[in-house]
Design an enzyme around this catalytic site. Structure first.
Site, mmCIF file in Angstrom:
data_model
loop_
_atom_site.group_PDB
_atom_site.id
_atom_site.type_symbol
_atom_site.label_atom_id
_atom_site.label_comp_id
_atom_site.label_asym_id
_atom_site.label_seq_id
_atom_site.Cartn_x
_atom_site.Cartn_y
_atom_site.Cartn_z
ATOM 1 C CG ASP A 11 -1.925 -1.069 1.230
ATOM 2 O OD1 ASP A 11 -2.191 -1.623 0.147
ATOM 3 O OD2 ASP A 11 -2.478 -1.382 2.308
ATOM 4 C CG ASP A 130 -12.484 -4.854 -3.472
ATOM 5 O OD1 ASP A 130 -11.476 -5.563 -3.660
ATOM 6 O OD2 ASP A 130 -12.416 -3.624 -3.304
#
Lengths: 252, 208
Positions: A11, A130
């Site tokens: 990230d 997702d």
């Protein structure tokens, strides 16, 4: 025979690797290039960079990050997060990314997949999904905006449509499994790999060495992504690969 | 000086980045003079065969590359850059290539139970020993392609098994092709580029 891929995910926020739980309590953990080089040394097969920078004007930070990483680390690099149009993809690919992953923007504008595939080739366009199991319908439902907003799309149908539109790979995160360390969502990946012919990358849920063997032996996924187990040093990539070899899975 | 031919294809900059990392003197160029005078030439490439040939044509580089190969300059084609070295490709019709090595570029069969494109790390096996081939024996390298080269066995140094035997390194004298991406294949890929650099340094060819 292709090797199964082990893919650490980083990230990145304003040019630094951060970690936290569900994007809160973010802590700075270091320089992306140094961390990427360390993963290369451990035997990572590919790296995914997720741009978690919230503000649009800072988006070009990720391009600079990729430029630097690609000058020191020589393996496939995928970048996702905040990609809105073909010019975002172009900037990242020119900086040294090999693939760009689109998620919410592709749900809003599915033609983005086709535009990217036509301009750069399907191999450059990853559709990130997702997905969360809906017990009422007994199907997997697609979420956008970092998992905060439900859509009425069925994950398997959306995967098929994305591939039809030109996506060359699917990166699918199980929201039910993410953060639980209880193993990958094998049922989800079985359904997906039966539905499409492009590579599928499993994401979410891994906590121990045998989770990798399980997802590769029990579904037809091509790669497994993990973040925290590698970041926090709970598992090393070499340990994972050793276990996979023992379990008869082909790895590099 | 190694010239990386710059014709606006995807992996050009990544090839340059790998050479820079290795400390190999190199330059991106589409200038015929610079390419002709180079000690070594790398032809990168990703994407569609016809588009790449059109882009080389626009820059009037096809006769230049053919001349460079003929004069004995070490040349390395990477991925699509390797496929361009051959006579023709059946991708979207029938397109003539650079014809530096005899052979055709044909689709990977889709009826063998393998996914196409062939994308990921795959295992190499040496078919004919050669300094640039041997370092890849029993090593995985990174592939992304949907077409492969059909050529005579004596040109094929290294293969990878993907339902069909895919030539992953080919060579005819000074002209070498790698189907995988050495610039994305970790240490073994970098070793391959270093070996090419050594070939360039040790080339004893006379320029006519």
């Amino acid at each position: 025979m292709l090797a199964k891929r082990i893919i650490p995910c980083l990230d990145v926020d304003h040019g630094r690797v951060k970690k936290g739980v569900n994007f809160v309590n973010l802590q700075d953990v270091g320089d992306p290039t140094e961390i990427a080089a360390a993963y290369q040394k451990q035997g990572a097969d590919e790296l995914v960079f997720l741009d978690i920078t919230a503000t649009n004007e800072k988006r070009k930070a990720i391009v600079e990050t990729i430029e630097q990483v690609a000058s020191q680390v020589f393996m496939p690099l995928t970048v996702g997060g905040g990609i809105h149009d073909v010019s975002d993809m172009m900037n990242l690919l020119r900086a040294g990314a090999d693939k760009t992953a689109v998620n919410s923007a592709a749900v809003r504008h599915p033609e983005l997949i086709t535009q990217g595939a036509e301009k750069f080739g399907s191999q450059c366009v990853v559709l990130a999904i997702d997905a969360k199991f809906n017990p009422q319908t007994q199907t997997y439902q697609v979420y956008v905006n970092g998992g905060r907003k439900a859509t009425n799309l069925d994950a398997v149908q959306w995967a098929k449509e994305g591939v039809k539109r030109g996506a060359g790979e699917l990166l699918v995160t199980s929201m039910d499994k993410d953060g639980t360390k209880s193993g990958y969502d094998i049922d989800l990946y079985r359904q997906l790999t039966k539905a499409v012919s492009v590579p599928v990358i499993a994401s979410g849920g891994c906590g121990k060495l045998t989770d990798f063997s399980d997802v590769f032996r029990e579904s037809d996924v091509d790669g497994a992504l993990a973040a925290s187990v590698f970041h926090f040093g709970e598992l090393t990539i070499s340990d994972v690969k050793q276990q996979l070899k023992t379990d008869g899975v082909i790895v590099r | 000086m190694i010239i990386v031919i710059d014709y606006d294809t995807g992996n050009t900059r990544n090839v340059k980045k790998a050479l820079d990392f290795l400390g190999v003197e190199n330059k991106l160029s589409a200038d015929p003079q610079e390419i002709t005078n180079a000690d070594g030439v790398i032809l990168p490439g990703v994407g569609a065969f016809k588009k790449a040939i059109d882009a080389l044509n626009e820059r009037q580089l096809i006769p230049v590359i053919q001349q460079v190969a003929k004069q004995g300059t070490p040349m390395l084609g990477i991925c699509l850059g390797m496929q361009l070295l051959f006579d023709r490709s059946l991708e979207f019709g029938d397109t003539t290539g650079l014809s530096l090595i005899k052979g055709d570029v044909i689709p990977i069969p889709t009826n063998l139970g393998v996914k196409v494109p062939h994308m990921g790390w795959d295992l190499n096996q040496v078919a004919h020993s050669d300094p640039i081939a041997d370092i890849f024996d029993q090593q995985f390298s990174y592939f992304v392609h949907s077409f492969y080269v059909k050529t005579s066995a004596d040109k094929v140094l290294v293969t990878t098994d993907y339902g069909v035997q895919i030539p992953s390194i080919v060579r005819q004298n000074n002209v070498i092709g790698m189907q995988f991406h050495p610039e994305k294949s970790g240490q073994v890929g970098l070793n391959g580029l270093t070996k090419f650099k050594e070939m360039v340094e040790n080339a004893d060819y006379s320029r006519n």
